[in-house]
Design a protein around this motif. Structure first.
Motif, mmCIF file in Angstrom:
data_model
loop_
_atom_site.group_PDB
_atom_site.id
_atom_site.type_symbol
_atom_site.label_atom_id
_atom_site.label_comp_id
_atom_site.label_asym_id
_atom_site.label_seq_id
_atom_site.Cartn_x
_atom_site.Cartn_y
_atom_site.Cartn_z
ATOM 1 N N UNK A 171 53.606 17.793 52.427
ATOM 2 C CA UNK A 171 54.035 19.008 51.923
ATOM 3 C C UNK A 171 55.591 18.957 51.324
ATOM 4 N N UNK A 172 55.982 19.558 50.175
ATOM 5 C CA UNK A 172 57.283 19.509 50.187
ATOM 6 C C UNK A 172 58.165 20.013 51.221
ATOM 7 N N UNK A 173 59.320 19.531 51.348
ATOM 8 C CA UNK A 173 60.183 19.902 52.754
ATOM 9 C C UNK A 173 60.712 21.153 52.464
ATOM 10 N N UNK A 174 60.972 21.731 51.196
ATOM 11 C CA UNK A 174 61.477 23.111 51.035
ATOM 12 C C UNK A 174 60.680 24.079 51.507
ATOM 13 N N UNK A 175 59.328 23.863 51.597
ATOM 14 C CA UNK A 175 58.353 25.114 52.057
ATOM 15 C C UNK A 175 58.461 25.239 53.540
ATOM 16 N N UNK A 176 58.887 26.500 53.911
ATOM 17 C CA UNK A 176 59.293 26.472 55.199
ATOM 18 C C UNK A 176 58.098 26.784 56.171
ATOM 19 N N UNK A 177 57.008 27.255 55.768
ATOM 20 C CA UNK A 177 55.986 27.743 56.749
ATOM 21 C C UNK A 177 54.684 27.255 56.375
ATOM 22 N N UNK A 178 54.340 25.900 56.242
ATOM 23 C CA UNK A 178 53.193 25.531 55.990
ATOM 24 C C UNK A 178 51.787 25.936 56.795
ATOM 25 N N UNK A 179 52.070 26.403 57.987
ATOM 26 C CA UNK A 179 50.862 26.818 58.814
ATOM 27 C C UNK A 179 50.565 27.958 58.562
ATOM 28 N N UNK A 180 51.256 29.051 58.618
ATOM 29 C CA UNK A 180 51.259 30.395 58.334
ATOM 30 C C UNK A 180 50.991 30.798 56.936
ATOM 31 N N UNK A 181 51.749 30.135 56.029
ATOM 32 C CA UNK A 181 51.538 30.316 54.463
ATOM 33 C C UNK A 181 51.227 29.019 53.734
ATOM 34 N N UNK A 182 49.921 28.703 53.983
ATOM 35 C CA UNK A 182 49.509 27.434 53.415
ATOM 36 C C UNK A 182 49.358 27.131 52.073
ATOM 37 N N UNK A 183 49.599 26.032 51.662
ATOM 38 C CA UNK A 183 49.613 25.665 50.406
ATOM 39 C C UNK A 183 48.182 25.109 49.984
ATOM 40 N N UNK A 184 47.754 25.009 48.692
ATOM 41 C CA UNK A 184 46.384 24.282 48.190
ATOM 42 C C UNK A 184 46.888 23.286 47.143
ATOM 43 N N UNK A 185 46.221 22.308 46.842
ATOM 44 C CA UNK A 185 46.494 21.243 46.105
ATOM 45 C C UNK A 185 45.694 20.796 44.884
ATOM 46 N N UNK A 186 46.154 20.155 43.800
ATOM 47 C CA UNK A 186 45.582 19.734 42.893
ATOM 48 C C UNK A 186 45.970 18.140 42.449
ATOM 49 N N UNK A 187 44.819 17.340 42.477
ATOM 50 C CA UNK A 187 45.198 15.844 42.465
ATOM 51 C C UNK A 187 44.589 15.525 40.972
ATOM 52 N N UNK A 188 45.421 14.735 40.138
ATOM 53 C CA UNK A 188 44.936 14.022 39.016
ATOM 54 C C UNK A 188 45.138 12.640 39.075
ATOM 55 N N UNK A 189 44.364 11.848 38.387
ATOM 56 C CA UNK A 189 44.244 10.413 38.485
ATOM 57 C C UNK A 189 43.562 9.779 37.381
ATOM 58 N N UNK A 190 43.981 8.787 36.897
ATOM 59 C CA UNK A 190 43.475 7.852 35.762
ATOM 60 C C UNK A 190 43.965 6.443 35.610
ATOM 61 N N UNK A 191 43.024 5.525 35.214
ATOM 62 C CA UNK A 191 43.550 4.218 34.843
ATOM 63 C C UNK A 191 44.439 4.207 34.188
ATOM 64 N N UNK A 192 45.726 3.534 34.547
ATOM 65 C CA UNK A 192 46.820 3.537 33.517
ATOM 66 C C UNK A 192 46.652 3.254 32.198
ATOM 67 N N UNK A 193 45.616 2.496 31.675
ATOM 68 C CA UNK A 193 45.324 2.203 30.237
ATOM 69 C C UNK A 193 44.507 3.048 29.624
ATOM 70 N N UNK A 194 43.949 4.262 30.268
ATOM 71 C CA UNK A 194 43.439 5.366 29.635
ATOM 72 C C UNK A 194 44.221 6.652 29.559
ATOM 73 N N UNK A 195 43.557 7.434 28.722
ATOM 74 C CA UNK A 195 44.394 8.870 28.363
ATOM 75 C C UNK A 195 44.036 9.923 29.369
ATOM 76 N N UNK A 196 42.593 9.984 29.614
ATOM 77 C CA UNK A 196 42.030 11.143 30.040
ATOM 78 C C UNK A 196 42.291 11.369 31.722
#
Lengths: 203, 407
Positions: free
Chosen positions: B278-303
């Motif tokens: 988690x980002x260090x600035x987020x003070x209460x990840x236990x009671x005010x949780x975050x959700x995440x979005x991951x993105x990935x691709x091979x370096x040589x492709x665009x999508x």
């Protein structure tokens, strides 16, 4: 043999007890999901209400800061106070809030009829009636959870007396706005309440 | 400062602040603009001529320092004026004799005269001034070169409407507001911020690490009232302000998370296990949780491929391109409200690829990419073990119950 039957009965009784305490996390998750569903509708409900009431309610950025309706539960609470609520208090606050919102929403429905807005599919009246039914669901769930965790049900005061509230059109409209706004804020709070509870009672 | 000695009088002149001090015998006269202060020194202190001079000069210096200090505080050093870009300004030489020939200098250099820089008698008129005209203009007697007057001009603009932005990366504790001007003023400009919550005015604290930023504490959650933030920009040529209003939920935007590990999985050429914190600035990840979005691709492709991850700060990619270096990023959002963070710093990784082992020791170093090393993860294995244990225990329970029935 009879001895064994007794043992089996005991086992089945224990299994039932087991499922009662398993039910708490499930019920918490279900209530959380329900509150998320309602949250996706509360902003549009408030907007529909303001549009239907015409000016000045339908003006952009209309708000009545600092104005409150007596007896209407307010969701706002300082963060630390909210964080430190025990499970009993948290559930009891939700139980009390939705008991009252059920009644206030009924009051608004009566006001809408007095203002000439009719029930019908897709109307504001219908949306509010749906919201009222859902608050009853939230109240019921909070009550069940209090029971399952062996906490007493809070005592909610006498039902609202419609006669105590003004009958002028403008008063009715303002009241409806305050109820819809407060309902939106309380749903926001319930979403977080049950998210926090599901952290303590993971499904 | 220049000093002359006229017989028994001593004269100090400061061109910058125009103070004259004269000492003659037992009298000291201090002349500033059109005021004159005369002092009569008593008795023994004026016996010697030099004593009066010393006293006079001491008075002069003290008064000069005082005047310059107060002038400095009020924002006018000497004669400093703020003028608007595009305006016309006439600088006066202030000689008693308007027929005297004078020349004007800009920052000590001669001024070329044209239709935009006119000499009219002893006055200099500047037309359609711009920020390049900021500086010190001095008026000199043509023949003696003696300084008659000196004026400093700073050319700029009154402030445009400030752009205000508020954001909370530390919900529900604090939020901050920043401001800027879309076009420069070129002259010193001050900013003032006021924050209202409903009817109340709430406290703001200047951020010690960021310019033009203030931090504000949330006083409550689930608030009905909106926040209203007004920023006023003010300078010598004018002022302008801008107000924004918002609900607490609308401004919630966390800082991006940080990817701490990307593991390859032996014998799985299409898998990459990504872990972040988690980002260090987020003070209460236990009671005010975050959700995440991951993105990935091979370096040589665009999508990009996108995956939403709720609840946990890790995810296993199962459709990586075999043998290709991938770029991976993750973003975060409060689980209920607000907007997504910016993407995290990108991390590069290549999934496990089978290599012909020359040496046992080489196996572990194959298909590893900078800066993260591949390690054999134990998490996947354990999960397998746990589920098999559950199956076994429920089987024994079932068998036990059947045995009891048949006894």
């Amino acid at each position: 043999m009879q001895h064994l039957r007794g043992v089996l009965l005991m086992c089945s009784f224990l299994v039932q007890c087991q499922s009662a305490s398993i039910a708490v996390p499930t019920l918490i998750k279900q209530t959380h999901d329900l509150s998320l569903l309602l949250q996706s509708q509360t902003s549009s409900l408030l907007r529909s209400y303001l549009q239907a009431m015409g000016r000045p309610f339908s003006d952009p950025d209309f708000s009545l800061p600092g104005m409150q309706l007596e007896g209407l539960p307010q969701a706002s609470v300082p963060y630390l106070a909210w964080r430190r609520l025990g499970h009993q208090e948290r559930l009891a606050d939700n139980y009390r809030a939705y008991s009252l919102y059920g009644e206030f929403l009924q009051l608004v429905l009566d006001d809408l009829q007095a203002l000439g807005l009719r029930p019908g599919p897709g109307t504001l009246w219908d949306q509010l009636a749906f919201a009222k039914v859902q608050t009853e669901g939230l109240r019921s769930n909070a009550g069940s959870l209090l029971g399952a965790l062996r906490y007493p049900l809070p005592v909610v005061g006498d039902p609202l007396d419609p006669a105590a509230y003004g009958h002028a059109d403008f008063e009715r409209k303002v009241r409806g706005y305050l109820v819809c706004r407060g309902y939106r804020d309380w749903i926001n709070r319930t979403v977080r309440d049950f998210q926090l509870l599901s952290y303590y009672f993971p499904a | 400062m220049t000093a002359w000695s006229h017989g028994k009088a001593l004269e100090f002149k400061s061109a910058l602040i125009c103070i004259q001090c004269r000492a003659a015998g037992d009298k000291v006269a201090i002349i500033w603009q059109h005021w004159q202060l005369s002092l009569l020194l008593r008795g023994a202190t004026v016996r010697a001529f030099s004593m009066a001079n010393i006293v006079a000069s001491a008075y002069c210096v003290a008064l000069a320092v005082l005047v310059m200090c107060t002038r400095g505080h009020s924002g006018q050093e000497g004669r400093k004026y703020y003028k608007r870009i595009g305006s016309n300004v006439t600088l006066q030489c202030e000689t008693s004799d308007s027929h005297t020939s004078v020349i004007w200098r800009f920052n000590g250099h001669a001024i070329g005269h044209n239709e935009d820089q006119l000499l009219q008698g002893t006055n200099l008129t500047l037309r359609n001034i711009d920020s390049i005209h900021s500086g010190t203009y001095s008026c000199h007697e043509k023949h003696s070169g003696r300084l008659k007057n000196q004026i400093t001009i700073q050319v700029g603009n009154p402030p445009v409407t400030p752009t205000v932005l508020c954001r909370s990366n530390a919900y529900p504790e604090t939020f901050y507001c920043t401001w800027q001007l879309s076009s420069p003023t070129y002259i010193p400009t001050e900013f003032d911020i006021s924050v209202r919550h409903g009817e109340k005015e709430i406290e703001t604290i200047k951020d010690p690490n960021h310019k033009n930023r203030c931090n504000i504490r949330f006083l409550e959650m689930f608030s009905t009232s909106k926040y209203m933030v007004t920023v006023t920009a003010r300078n010598a040529l004018g002022s302008n302000s801008s107000t924004i209003s918002f609900n607490e939920n609308a401004i919630v935007k966390p800082d991006p998370p940080e990817i701490i590990e990307v593991n390859t999985i032996p014998d799985s050429p299409r898998r990459l296990e990504v872990k972040w914190r988690n980002p260090l600035t987020w003070p209460e990840p236990d009671s005010i949780p975050l959700k995440y979005f991951l993105r990935y691709k091979p370096v040589i492709l665009d999508d990009w491929q996108h995956v939403e991850v709720t609840d946990v700060p890790f995810h296993t990619i199962t459709d990586a391109y075999i043998g290709k270096e991938h770029i991976i990023q993750v973003a975060a959002k409060d689980s209920e409200v607000g907007t997504w963070s910016e993407w995290s710093k990108a991390v590069h990784a290549t999934p496990w690829t089978p290599t012909v082992p020359v040496d046992v020791s080489e196996e572990k170093t194959s298909s590893v990419s900078e800066p993260l090393t591949g390690t054999t993860p134990s998490v996947g294995d354990n999960r397998q073990n746990n589920s098999s244990i559950r199956v076994e225990s429920s089987m024994t329970l079932f068998l036990g119950m059947i045995m009891i029935l048949f006894i």
